[in-house]
Structures are given as C-alpha cells and as structure tokens.
Write an enzyme that holds these catalytic residues in place. Structure first.
Site, PDB file in Angstrom:
ATOM      1  N   HIS A  25      78.177  12.098 -36.181  1.00  0.00           N
ATOM      2  CA  HIS A  25      79.050  13.316 -36.800  1.00  0.00           C
ATOM      3  C   HIS A  25      78.354  14.031 -37.776  1.00  0.00           C
ATOM      4  CE1 HIS A  25      82.494  11.453 -34.788  1.00  0.00           C
ATOM      5  NE2 HIS A  25      82.309  10.277 -35.458  1.00  0.00           N
ATOM      6  N   CYS A  78      69.538  26.251 -30.547  1.00  0.00           N
ATOM      7  CA  CYS A  78      67.850  26.052 -30.418  1.00  0.00           C
ATOM      8  C   CYS A  78      67.536  24.680 -31.089  1.00  0.00           C
ATOM      9  CB  CYS A  78      67.046  27.162 -30.919  1.00  0.00           C
ATOM     10  SG  CYS A  78      67.149  26.994 -32.881  1.00  0.00           S
TER      11      CYS A  78
END
Length: 82
Positions: A10, A21
């Site tokens: 998480h 990216c």
C-alpha cells in the site's frame, strides 16, 4: 522482523511514486513543493471558515478546495502516489 525481501503493498509514508514513469522521490521533498505551490492556502482556508481536524487534516468548503495546487511528477508530469 528480519525479512530480506519486503513488498510494500500500500505504498510507503516516506516515499512518493509516479504512477506514469515510476520515478520515486522523498515525501519530504513533495511536502516542500506542496508548501511552495500553496503558500497561503491554509491561512486563506482558515479565514474562510476551514477547521483543522485532530489528525492534522483540514476541513473546508468546496470553493476553497478549488484553489489548492496539486504537484505532479517532476520527471514526466504524471500523478504522484504516496
């Protein structure tokens, strides 16, 4: 707990990742950029009736929230995720 390989399911509180990216940066670096991009936001939100919550978050009306500038990835302009 001594594990050699850990998967961050998480995210992490200390790192930010670009969803486009995959570039990473420190959370403190992003915090500095957000503070600079929204220099007087908190003061203005408080003047317009916003309230700081016990956890440090601010509650304010939708009109004030529209003035908040969200920072993007400094590499590609993508969306950042903590």
């Amino acid at each position: 707990s001594g594990a050699d390989c850990v998967t961050d399911l998480h995210g992490r509180i200390d790192r930010v990742i670009c969803l486009k990216c995959k570039a990473t940066s420190s959370r403190s670096s992003l915090q500095g950029r957000l503070k600079e991009a929204n220099e007087h936001f908190i003061e203005r939100a408080l003047q317009e009736g916003g309230k700081q919550q016990p956890d440090g978050d601010f509650q304010f009306d939708d009109e004030c929230g529209g003035d908040f500038n969200v920072c993007t990835c400094s590499e590609c302009g993508g969306i950042l995720k903590p």
